[in-house]
Design a protein around this motif. Structure first.
Motif, mmCIF file in Angstrom:
data_model
loop_
_atom_site.group_PDB
_atom_site.id
_atom_site.type_symbol
_atom_site.label_atom_id
_atom_site.label_comp_id
_atom_site.label_asym_id
_atom_site.label_seq_id
_atom_site.Cartn_x
_atom_site.Cartn_y
_atom_site.Cartn_z
ATOM 1 N N ASP A 211 0.562 -27.060 7.755
ATOM 2 C CA ASP A 211 1.438 -26.936 8.908
ATOM 3 C C ASP A 211 0.908 -27.777 10.078
ATOM 4 O OD1 ASP A 211 3.608 -25.716 10.370
ATOM 5 O OD2 ASP A 211 2.057 -24.587 11.440
ATOM 6 N N ARG B 196 -1.916 -23.098 6.722
ATOM 7 C CA ARG B 196 -2.192 -23.379 8.133
ATOM 8 C C ARG B 196 -2.524 -24.856 8.335
ATOM 9 N NH1 ARG B 196 -2.914 -19.179 11.865
ATOM 10 N NH2 ARG B 196 -2.714 -20.928 13.288
ATOM 11 N N SER C 198 -7.852 -22.186 18.882
ATOM 12 C CA SER C 198 -8.397 -21.701 17.609
ATOM 13 C C SER C 198 -9.896 -21.419 17.665
ATOM 14 C CB SER C 198 -8.070 -22.685 16.484
ATOM 15 O OG SER C 198 -8.532 -23.975 16.782
ATOM 16 N N ALA D 272 -8.504 -22.040 12.572
ATOM 17 C CA ALA D 272 -7.278 -21.435 13.085
ATOM 18 C C ALA D 272 -7.591 -19.984 13.436
ATOM 19 C CB ALA D 272 -6.155 -21.512 12.056
#
Ligand code: ADP
Ligand code: MG
Length: 256
Positions: free
Chosen positions: A250, A247, A54, A226
């Motif tokens: 998750d 994001r 990321s 991310a």
């Protein structure tokens, strides 16, 4: 060791120290850092988390100019990062960096590893550098290992030496890039304890880590990245209990 010695920057707490503004970085086609705006204030502990790839390491590396940036600005204490020469060497001293791999010089003793930078870059006298190095090694709990070579120490001990080595340069900010990821589980705590101690002493720190316990206890702020962007940032309490982006939800679902 007093707070003054380990945290020469504790005065002016809360003022901007590291400021990234509109930072863009590409590796060929890959957009590795996307319009990053981040201000880290003096004495603040910022934990950066996010999936692999990321841009967390790239972000750290731009701050001591191990990576150049394509667009935007980065300032340290109000000054743009120098591009080269003596000024760049000085910057690398002011921005202490601790990596996943300890990167100690294998053929130098622990003491020499810690005194090298202060003597070469800071122009310290050998005796003064050694005195300071011994204090720092004591502080991170490896004072009795000073005459040994890195390979004679455990991973946790080597990483603590790496922290002492960075501190010996009297950095304004410390960057940690997954400092415990290469360690055996039983050694993680001894390194995190040193980092928590440093945070409590007022050191400004940017820490990339998957150690959520550290983030919860030591971070003033969590920055979640991310795909090269900062997706969300918040206090650890808010971030862990109430992440706002899908994001982050998750990611937390996978690691917690
Ligand atoms: P993280 O630390 O979050 O895992 P990185 O900052 O290491 O992510 O990498 C971000 C992206 O940039 C990844 O896709 C990685 O493969 C790529 N990358 C990092 N360094 C380089 C490089 N020197 N050359 C090309 N691609 C790179
Ligand atoms: Mg990384």
């Amino acid at each position: 060791m007093t707070a003054q010695e380990t945290a020469p920057v504790s005065a002016g707490r809360g003022e901007p120290l590291v400021v990234l503004s509109g930072v863009q970085k590409h590796f060929g086609q890959l957009h590795a850092l996307k319009d990053i705006d981040l201000t880290v204030t003096r004495g603040e502990v910022v934990v950066v988390i996010g999936p692999s790839g990321s841009g967390k390491s790239t972000l750290c590396r731009t701050i001591n100019r191990l990576e150049t940036i394509d667009e935007g600005t980065i300032t340290l204490d109000g000054q743009p990062l120098p591009a080269e020469g003596k000024e760049l060497a000085a910057l690398r001293a002011e921005v202490g960096m601790v990596f996943q791999s300890f990167n100690l010089f294998a053929h130098k003793t622990i003491l020499e590893n810690v005194t090298l930078g202060p003597i070469k870059v800071r122009g310290m006298k050998k005796e003064a550098a050694e005195k300071k190095a011994r204090e720092l090694l004591e502080r991170v709990g490896v004072g009795h290992q000073a005459e040994k070579y890195p390979a004679q120490l455990s991973g946790g001990q080597q990483q603590r030496v790496a922290i002492a080595r960075a501190l010996a340069m009297e950095p304004k900010v410390m960057l940690f890039d997954e400092p415990t990821s290469a360690l055996d589980p039983e050694m993680i705590k001894e390194v995190l304890d040193v980092m928590v101690d440093l945070a409590e002493q007022g050191m400004t720190m940017i820490v990339v880590t998957h150690e959520m316990g550290f983030a919860r206890t030591a971070a003033d702020r969590v920055v979640f990245m991310a795909d090269g962007a900062i997706v969300e940032e918040n206090t650890p309490e808010e971030f862990f209990t109430n992440p706002s982006s899908d994001r982050a939800k998750d990611f937390l679902g996978k690691i917690l």
